[in-house]
Design an enzyme around this catalytic site. Sequence first.
Site, mmCIF file in Angstrom:
data_model
loop_
_atom_site.group_PDB
_atom_site.id
_atom_site.type_symbol
_atom_site.label_atom_id
_atom_site.label_comp_id
_atom_site.label_asym_id
_atom_site.label_seq_id
_atom_site.Cartn_x
_atom_site.Cartn_y
_atom_site.Cartn_z
ATOM 1 N N ASP A 1 0.836 -1.200 0.000
ATOM 2 C CA ASP A 1 0.000 0.000 0.000
ATOM 3 C C ASP A 1 0.874 1.255 0.000
ATOM 4 O O ASP A 1 2.087 1.172 0.187
ATOM 5 C CB ASP A 1 -0.907 -0.051 1.244
ATOM 6 C CG ASP A 1 -1.994 1.014 1.205
ATOM 7 O OD1 ASP A 1 -2.266 1.531 0.112
ATOM 8 O OD2 ASP A 1 -2.547 1.326 2.269
ATOM 9 N N GLU B 1 2.609 5.015 -4.000
ATOM 10 C CA GLU B 1 2.626 5.952 -5.157
ATOM 11 C C GLU B 1 3.960 6.678 -5.279
ATOM 12 O O GLU B 1 4.301 6.995 -6.421
ATOM 13 C CB GLU B 1 1.467 6.952 -5.031
ATOM 14 C CG GLU B 1 0.106 6.326 -5.203
ATOM 15 C CD GLU B 1 -0.304 5.415 -4.032
ATOM 16 O OE1 GLU B 1 0.125 5.705 -2.908
ATOM 17 O OE2 GLU B 1 -1.018 4.440 -4.269
ATOM 18 N N ASP C 1 -8.837 3.887 -2.487
ATOM 19 C CA ASP C 1 -9.818 4.312 -1.483
ATOM 20 C C ASP C 1 -11.071 4.895 -2.125
ATOM 21 O O ASP C 1 -11.232 6.118 -2.221
ATOM 22 C CB ASP C 1 -9.178 5.340 -0.545
ATOM 23 C CG ASP C 1 -8.070 4.702 0.274
ATOM 24 O OD1 ASP C 1 -8.029 3.454 0.355
ATOM 25 O OD2 ASP C 1 -7.232 5.449 0.816
#
Length: 804
Positions: free
Chosen positions: A413, A416, A489
């Site tokens: 997770d 990015e 999300d």
Amino acid sequence: MIVDDEEFHHLNNPADGIKPIVKKYLGVPNSAEQKGNKVFFTDGDASVEVTIVNKDIIRVRLAPHTVFLDEFSYAVPELPTKATPFNLTETELEFKVSTAAVNCHIRKQDFFISFSDSNGITTSSDAAPMHWEENVKFGGYYVFCTKTCAPQESFFGLGDKATEFNLRGKRLKNWNTDAYSYGWNQDPLYRSIPFYISVNEGIAHGIFFDNTFKAHFDFGCEDATKTSFWADGGELQYYYIHGPHMMDVVKNYHILTGTHPMPPLWALGYHQCRWSYYPENKVRVIANGFRQNKIPCDGIYLDIDYMDGYRCFTWNPKYFPNPRKMIEDLNANGFKTVVIIDPGIRVDDNYWVFKEGKEKRYFCRRSDDYFMEGHVWPGRCQFPDFTNPEVRTWWGDLFDDLVDLGVAGVWNDMNEPAVFGAGTFPDDVRHQYDGFRGSHRKAHNVYGMQMVRATYEGLRKQMKNKRPFTITRAGYAGVQRYSSVWTGDNVASWEHLKIGNVQLQRLSVSGISFCGTDIGGFSGEPDGELFTRWIQLGTFSPFMRAHSAGDTKEREPWSFGEPFTSINRKFIELRYRLIPYLYSTFWEHHRYGFPILRPVVMHEQETLANHFRQDEFTYGDKILICPVLEPGQQSRTLYLPKGKWYNFWTLESVDGGQEITVATPLDTIPIFVKAGSVIPEYPVMQYTNEKPIEEVKLNIYYSDYEVNSFYFEDYGETFAYEQDIYLEKKFIVNGTSKTLSIKQSMEGLYTPRYDGYHIKINGLPFKPSKIIADGKEIKEVSVNADKTYEFKFSKNFKQIEILK
Ligand code: GLC
């Protein structure tokens, strides 16, 4: 003397002081030089390289000063090397490079590059010569390519964009972004997949702009006659991928960037996640809840709270005093444990991971050599440079304890990478980039992919011959070689159900077939109806996981009471029944490069109206799904592609090539099966491999034309398939008004343990008088009220004939 600005191309031009290079276009190509499978063209100042990759793929690169950048790509690990015959010809007007399928034209007048097919139809052409502009702040160039956009041209692809499926009229950006609770049309999101497919007048081609810098795409937005793509740095390098079908384009894109490895079978089951299930007892309660409610589930996730102060590779001793025992017990109860890992490593000299990374200088640094720090869940963090192969090996090895404890999958997770406040790293952060060094501008979009690559490769090493399961939020083209993905999300809203449906189809045609959404929506509260409609979509998402944020109410498939629990169970059971079909479809993806979800336009791209259909899709080749995306919807209209179909629920046969309206009470969604299909089915189990498979059900749907189906089987958890230990079965179904014949052939070295098939014949237009299997008449046939027929026979049959 009046001097045109355009003429100043050099910083040191003495005539007018120092000027940066502003929009410099290629001039006139004055020579063509062939070297192996490449042809070089130059206008005297700049060079263009045209590489023949295979008969359908041609790569174009531009070097503003004739010096090409190092040839290195995270997306395309190896260019296919098979020599492809091609011709280089020259006329007064153009140079032409031709393979058996594609011609690449380089126009002499202005260096316009265009492509045509072997029928001479132009599929893609420049609307301006390739051009560039100096990036004064960082050095290098902004690089641009502008092509024409035909009046009815449509565009698809680009990964996870939350906008209409057809990208015509949009301008979009690729820059991996932590986009919590993103909205419709918000851009950019978590992934960067610089690959799009154009369909114009029934012919498809693809463009893969393999450039990792911030990149932009304009599909007739600024100017309806132009399609452009450009990047803030790096090289103008793109692959033209020939069709003529979208499917050909996607398959060829997979030849360049690879496919997902076969997943462990359990990963195709239902997964339950939450931020977070803790302490240990809560995890056990949830797991037991599935078994008590008789709702199948294979995976349970531990979000960040399992860690000690959010330090990766540690356990919170208070919440999880004995993780080994817990994981063992979960395993015994049929649950695989998946744990989250973030890239941010807490700055803490008493924490071994940080100490090791710091000593070995594995963390990213700023250009002036100070360590790069930022805030994430653990507080102040440093971040491994996953673009360094040594760091990837180190990271991969960090999983040894988790693997030893029995963890089966890892969730990657925040890669990015996400940094609180700043959003992400500053541009000047340095990356090793596998020896090709660069700033964060170049490495940003591949950072997450290299993190999950490190994770996957480490797990693969440690799990020996077992298939690891990984899931990642960020990615770049080719990430599918290492991981599944989820769409980040999202929000518990009907709008997000729609967004998710489009995102999954889009990911699937963009190389990322193993994808899913947070079922139910990550933030916010779904009601029972929305949750159930989402479970129904999730049943047909290649990756099926419910997830929710910690500040929301309980969100398990039984949390909403009846009738929702029963309907959720029915669909999750359907998921499990269809696992052999999904697994076979996965094999078609892995081995042959087919996407798992196929939007309608992929079936019938010739019809313009199909370019705008985005609700219905096929799941593999044989099953069409149309989720219900509105509250209270009691019926809905959908388009069935041409051919004959059967309503999965009623077995009613329906002609495709038209829109139909179907009742959609809460306990169904429209599901149609193609006539002639053979759909393998497993008995419902509470988790994959709960019991040995004693027989496989084959659902055969009558057809009066020939239809092929495939069924793939292997061990489901090892890499033996790489040594050809698998079984690929092919069924051919064909019928007349008085007969139905089913032929089976197989290839491969695997022998399944079960003996026989339970065969169910659906849609037979006559009452059979005889069923003959491999020359023997089958006497024991059950006849059902819905005119289906069931019997058993050996899994090795060669031919079954059903006669009136
Ligand atoms: C991010 C993830 C989400 C996760 C949360 C806590 O928001 O996208 O899935 O639950 O972080 O780890």
